[in-house]
Design a protein around this motif. Structure first.
Motif, PDB file in Angstrom:
ATOM      1  N   MET A 237      -1.317 -26.799  43.279  1.00  0.00           N
ATOM      2  CA  MET A 237      -0.453 -27.615  42.427  1.00  0.00           C
ATOM      3  C   MET A 237      -0.989 -29.044  42.305  1.00  0.00           C
ATOM      4  O   MET A 237      -1.011 -29.633  41.212  1.00  0.00           O
ATOM      5  CB  MET A 237       0.967 -27.640  42.988  1.00  0.00           C
ATOM      6  N   LEU A 238      -1.432 -29.618  43.429  1.00  0.00           N
ATOM      7  CA  LEU A 238      -1.919 -30.996  43.414  1.00  0.00           C
ATOM      8  C   LEU A 238      -3.239 -31.107  42.649  1.00  0.00           C
ATOM      9  O   LEU A 238      -3.448 -32.072  41.890  1.00  0.00           O
ATOM     10  CB  LEU A 238      -2.079 -31.515  44.844  1.00  0.00           C
ATOM     11  N   TYR A 239      -4.119 -30.136  42.838  1.00  0.00           N
ATOM     12  CA  TYR A 239      -5.386 -30.174  42.104  1.00  0.00           C
ATOM     13  C   TYR A 239      -5.167 -29.975  40.605  1.00  0.00           C
ATOM     14  O   TYR A 239      -5.923 -30.519  39.782  1.00  0.00           O
ATOM     15  CB  TYR A 239      -6.365 -29.137  42.652  1.00  0.00           C
ATOM     16  N   THR A 240      -4.158 -29.213  40.241  1.00  0.00           N
ATOM     17  CA  THR A 240      -3.834 -29.066  38.826  1.00  0.00           C
ATOM     18  C   THR A 240      -3.430 -30.416  38.235  1.00  0.00           C
ATOM     19  O   THR A 240      -3.784 -30.737  37.093  1.00  0.00           O
ATOM     20  CB  THR A 240      -2.697 -28.045  38.633  1.00  0.00           C
ATOM     21  N   ILE A 241      -2.704 -31.204  39.025  1.00  0.00           N
ATOM     22  CA  ILE A 241      -2.349 -32.562  38.580  1.00  0.00           C
ATOM     23  C   ILE A 241      -3.611 -33.388  38.359  1.00  0.00           C
ATOM     24  O   ILE A 241      -3.747 -34.078  37.339  1.00  0.00           O
ATOM     25  CB  ILE A 241      -1.426 -33.239  39.610  1.00  0.00           C
ATOM     26  N   PHE A 242      -4.547 -33.318  39.300  1.00  0.00           N
ATOM     27  CA  PHE A 242      -5.812 -34.040  39.135  1.00  0.00           C
ATOM     28  C   PHE A 242      -6.513 -33.613  37.845  1.00  0.00           C
ATOM     29  O   PHE A 242      -7.028 -34.457  37.095  1.00  0.00           O
ATOM     30  CB  PHE A 242      -6.740 -33.781  40.321  1.00  0.00           C
ATOM     31  N   ILE A 243      -6.551 -32.315  37.593  1.00  0.00           N
ATOM     32  CA  ILE A 243      -7.266 -31.801  36.419  1.00  0.00           C
ATOM     33  C   ILE A 243      -6.589 -32.250  35.128  1.00  0.00           C
ATOM     34  O   ILE A 243      -7.257 -32.708  34.186  1.00  0.00           O
ATOM     35  CB  ILE A 243      -7.357 -30.256  36.486  1.00  0.00           C
ATOM     36  N   VAL A 244      -5.261 -32.138  35.066  1.00  0.00           N
ATOM     37  CA  VAL A 244      -4.535 -32.534  33.853  1.00  0.00           C
ATOM     38  C   VAL A 244      -4.735 -34.023  33.571  1.00  0.00           C
ATOM     39  O   VAL A 244      -5.038 -34.424  32.438  1.00  0.00           O
ATOM     40  CB  VAL A 244      -3.036 -32.214  33.988  1.00  0.00           C
ATOM     41  N   LEU A 245      -4.591 -34.862  34.605  1.00  0.00           N
ATOM     42  CA  LEU A 245      -4.755 -36.299  34.405  1.00  0.00           C
ATOM     43  C   LEU A 245      -6.198 -36.656  34.068  1.00  0.00           C
ATOM     44  O   LEU A 245      -6.456 -37.581  33.288  1.00  0.00           O
ATOM     45  CB  LEU A 245      -4.288 -37.052  35.662  1.00  0.00           C
ATOM     46  N   THR A 246      -7.143 -35.914  34.630  1.00  0.00           N
ATOM     47  CA  THR A 246      -8.550 -36.119  34.289  1.00  0.00           C
ATOM     48  C   THR A 246      -8.785 -35.866  32.803  1.00  0.00           C
ATOM     49  O   THR A 246      -9.444 -36.659  32.116  1.00  0.00           O
ATOM     50  CB  THR A 246      -9.450 -35.184  35.113  1.00  0.00           C
ATOM     51  N   MET A 247      -8.238 -34.769  32.294  1.00  0.00           N
ATOM     52  CA  MET A 247      -8.422 -34.442  30.884  1.00  0.00           C
ATOM     53  C   MET A 247      -7.757 -35.481  29.988  1.00  0.00           C
ATOM     54  O   MET A 247      -8.303 -35.865  28.940  1.00  0.00           O
ATOM     55  CB  MET A 247      -7.870 -33.045  30.591  1.00  0.00           C
ATOM     56  N   LEU A 248      -6.575 -35.959  30.382  1.00  0.00           N
ATOM     57  CA  LEU A 248      -5.893 -36.986  29.589  1.00  0.00           C
ATOM     58  C   LEU A 248      -6.701 -38.278  29.540  1.00  0.00           C
ATOM     59  O   LEU A 248      -6.830 -38.913  28.482  1.00  0.00           O
ATOM     60  CB  LEU A 248      -4.503 -37.259  30.176  1.00  0.00           C
ATOM     61  N   ILE A 249      -7.250 -38.666  30.683  1.00  0.00           N
ATOM     62  CA  ILE A 249      -8.054 -39.895  30.729  1.00  0.00           C
ATOM     63  C   ILE A 249      -9.319 -39.742  29.890  1.00  0.00           C
ATOM     64  O   ILE A 249      -9.711 -40.666  29.159  1.00  0.00           O
ATOM     65  CB  ILE A 249      -8.400 -40.256  32.183  1.00  0.00           C
ATOM     66  N   LEU A 250      -9.969 -38.581  29.962  1.00  0.00           N
ATOM     67  CA  LEU A 250     -11.177 -38.357  29.160  1.00  0.00           C
ATOM     68  C   LEU A 250     -10.874 -38.452  27.669  1.00  0.00           C
ATOM     69  O   LEU A 250     -11.642 -39.061  26.907  1.00  0.00           O
ATOM     70  CB  LEU A 250     -11.774 -36.984  29.493  1.00  0.00           C
ATOM     71  N   ILE A 251      -9.761 -37.865  27.248  1.00  0.00           N
ATOM     72  CA  ILE A 251      -9.371 -37.942  25.840  1.00  0.00           C
ATOM     73  C   ILE A 251      -9.121 -39.395  25.442  1.00  0.00           C
ATOM     74  O   ILE A 251      -9.560 -39.863  24.377  1.00  0.00           O
ATOM     75  CB  ILE A 251      -8.116 -37.082  25.578  1.00  0.00           C
ATOM     76  N   PHE A 252      -8.422 -40.127  26.303  1.00  0.00           N
ATOM     77  CA  PHE A 252      -8.128 -41.537  26.041  1.00  0.00           C
ATOM     78  C   PHE A 252      -9.422 -42.341  25.947  1.00  0.00           C
ATOM     79  O   PHE A 252      -9.583 -43.195  25.062  1.00  0.00           O
ATOM     80  CB  PHE A 252      -7.238 -42.072  27.161  1.00  0.00           C
ATOM     81  N   MET A 253     -10.374 -42.073  26.851  1.00  0.00           N
ATOM     82  CA  MET A 253     -11.646 -42.799  26.852  1.00  0.00           C
ATOM     83  C   MET A 253     -12.430 -42.547  25.577  1.00  0.00           C
ATOM     84  O   MET A 253     -13.057 -43.461  25.016  1.00  0.00           O
ATOM     85  CB  MET A 253     -12.482 -42.396  28.068  1.00  0.00           C
ATOM     86  N   VAL A 254     -12.423 -41.311  25.121  1.00  0.00           N
ATOM     87  CA  VAL A 254     -13.177 -40.960  23.915  1.00  0.00           C
ATOM     88  C   VAL A 254     -12.550 -41.585  22.681  1.00  0.00           C
ATOM     89  O   VAL A 254     -13.262 -42.105  21.798  1.00  0.00           O
ATOM     90  CB  VAL A 254     -13.247 -39.425  23.770  1.00  0.00           C
ATOM     91  N   LEU A 255     -11.212 -41.587  22.618  1.00  0.00           N
ATOM     92  CA  LEU A 255     -10.543 -42.074  21.418  1.00  0.00           C
ATOM     93  C   LEU A 255     -10.444 -43.595  21.361  1.00  0.00           C
ATOM     94  O   LEU A 255     -10.532 -44.188  20.285  1.00  0.00           O
ATOM     95  CB  LEU A 255      -9.138 -41.463  21.326  1.00  0.00           C
ATOM     96  N   GLN A 256     -10.248 -44.234  22.518  1.00  0.00           N
ATOM     97  CA  GLN A 256     -10.055 -45.690  22.558  1.00  0.00           C
ATOM     98  C   GLN A 256     -11.043 -46.300  23.554  1.00  0.00           C
ATOM     99  O   GLN A 256     -10.709 -46.587  24.709  1.00  0.00           O
ATOM    100  CB  GLN A 256      -8.620 -46.029  22.938  1.00  0.00           C
ATOM    101  N   THR A 257     -12.267 -46.486  23.103  1.00  0.00           N
ATOM    102  CA  THR A 257     -13.341 -46.914  24.001  1.00  0.00           C
ATOM    103  C   THR A 257     -13.184 -48.345  24.488  1.00  0.00           C
ATOM    104  O   THR A 257     -13.887 -48.761  25.413  1.00  0.00           O
ATOM    105  CB  THR A 257     -14.703 -46.760  23.308  1.00  0.00           C
ATOM    106  N   GLN A 258     -12.288 -49.140  23.867  1.00  0.00           N
ATOM    107  CA  GLN A 258     -12.116 -50.519  24.331  1.00  0.00           C
ATOM    108  C   GLN A 258     -11.548 -50.582  25.743  1.00  0.00           C
ATOM    109  O   GLN A 258     -11.645 -51.609  26.419  1.00  0.00           O
ATOM    110  CB  GLN A 258     -11.223 -51.314  23.368  1.00  0.00           C
TER     111      GLN A 258
END
Length: 313
Positions: A237-258
């Motif tokens: 369960m905890l690692y799933t949280i890490f994975i979900v938040l990792t994917m959200l951050i990657l999407i954010f980084m790609v879309l808003q590089t500032q």
């Protein structure tokens, strides 16, 4: 019985974290620790490293004795030489890892508004330095419901109160100092969006560092998805949280590089347990080779970033 490879000897050694700290001190020294005001940044990174160690210990993220979570976090963050002088990034990272530590403590605690309040209090502090972290709050509520199984009426409102508590102190201070522009700018930042995918705004160092972290992310996620059945339900369960938040951050980084720099530091918080799980719990010849390759890549990345940004070179 299979003999331990270099990968496993390092991953299971009690000396790994102390040696990592020594290596980090050398890196920070070469990055200008004695010539630029990096002392506070370095202190926050060391404190964050020990919080990461507590996250691992308190939740048994790795089912054997290993200090790879904290060591991976420290060494990956130290390789990002362009981040080190930015105290704002380091303080944000510290408050965020404290949030993760307390957030995980709410596992199956539906009647624990105190724990939830303190967790989201640190997320609120994080938002003082990086207001865009508030975009993640709805997803955190979902994860709190599905993975931590801690959502309840009382816990929900405790999280809301925790989030706004830091502003009970900062907003009156801004008003007393008549710093009205700061108040307006802080909250309008959350609705400011730059053009999407502006990679030309990033340096070669940032792109190369990002590529290395993404590689570690992919290795860690693929390994965990293949071998997660061997872990306890709570760990999954905890690692799933890490994975979900990792994917959200990657999407954010790609879309808003500032927001690249601060998101990179937060990404490393989540990637460190994932790659540590891979390094500590695999023991084949191929994974041993991949471990050595990752070490060589990390050394090359650190040397390249030092060569680009160190005042000594």
């Amino acid at each position: 019985m299979t003999s331990k490879r270099i990968q496993n000897r390092i991953a299971e050694s009690r000396h790994t974290l102390p040696i990592s700290i020594v290596i980090a001190i050398v890196i920070w020294y070469l990055a200008g620790l004695t010539t630029t005001p990096l002392y506070l940044s370095f202190a926050t990174v060391i404190f964050s490293t020990f919080v990461m160690m507590e996250i691992n210990n308190g939740n048994a993220l790795i089912r054997i004795y290993s200090r790879m979570v904290s060591s991976s976090f420290l060494l990956m963050l130290s390789a990002c030489i362009f981040l080190l002088p930015t105290l704002n990034v380091m303080v944000t990272t510290l408050s965020y890892v404290l949030f993760i530590l307390l957030f995980f403590h709410t596992y199956q605690e539906k009647q624990s508004p105190g724990k939830v309040f303190h967790a989201f209090l640190f997320l609120g502090i994080t938002s003082i330095f990086f207001v865009q972290i508030l975009f993640f709050v709805p997803f955190l509520w979902i994860l709190m419901t599905l993975n931590l199984m801690a959502m309840s009426h009382r816990n929900f409102w405790a999280s809301v109160i925790g989030l706004i508590t830091p502003y009970w102190f900062t907003i009156p201070y801004w008003l007393l100092t008549e710093d009205f522009n700061t108040i307006v700018n802080h909250f309008t930042q959350i609705i400011e969006f730059h053009p999407l995918v502006q990679y030309e705004d990033l340096s070669v160092n940032q792109l190369v560092t990002f590529a290395f972290v993404v590689l570690a992310t992919l290795i860690g996620i693929i390994h965990f998805l293949r071998k997660s059945y061997m872990d306890k339900i709570r760990t999954r369960m905890l690692y799933t949280i890490f994975i979900v938040l990792t994917m959200l951050i990657l999407i954010f980084m790609v879309l808003q590089t500032q927001h690249f720099d601060i998101l990179l530091a937060l990404l490393i918080v989540h990637v460190s347990p994932l790659i540590a799980h891979y390094l500590a719990l695999t023991r084949t010849r191929i994974t041993n080779i991949s471990f050595i390759i990752l070490i060589v890549m990390w050394i090359a990345l650190t040397a390249y970033n030092l060569w680009s940004f160190s005042p000594i070179f």
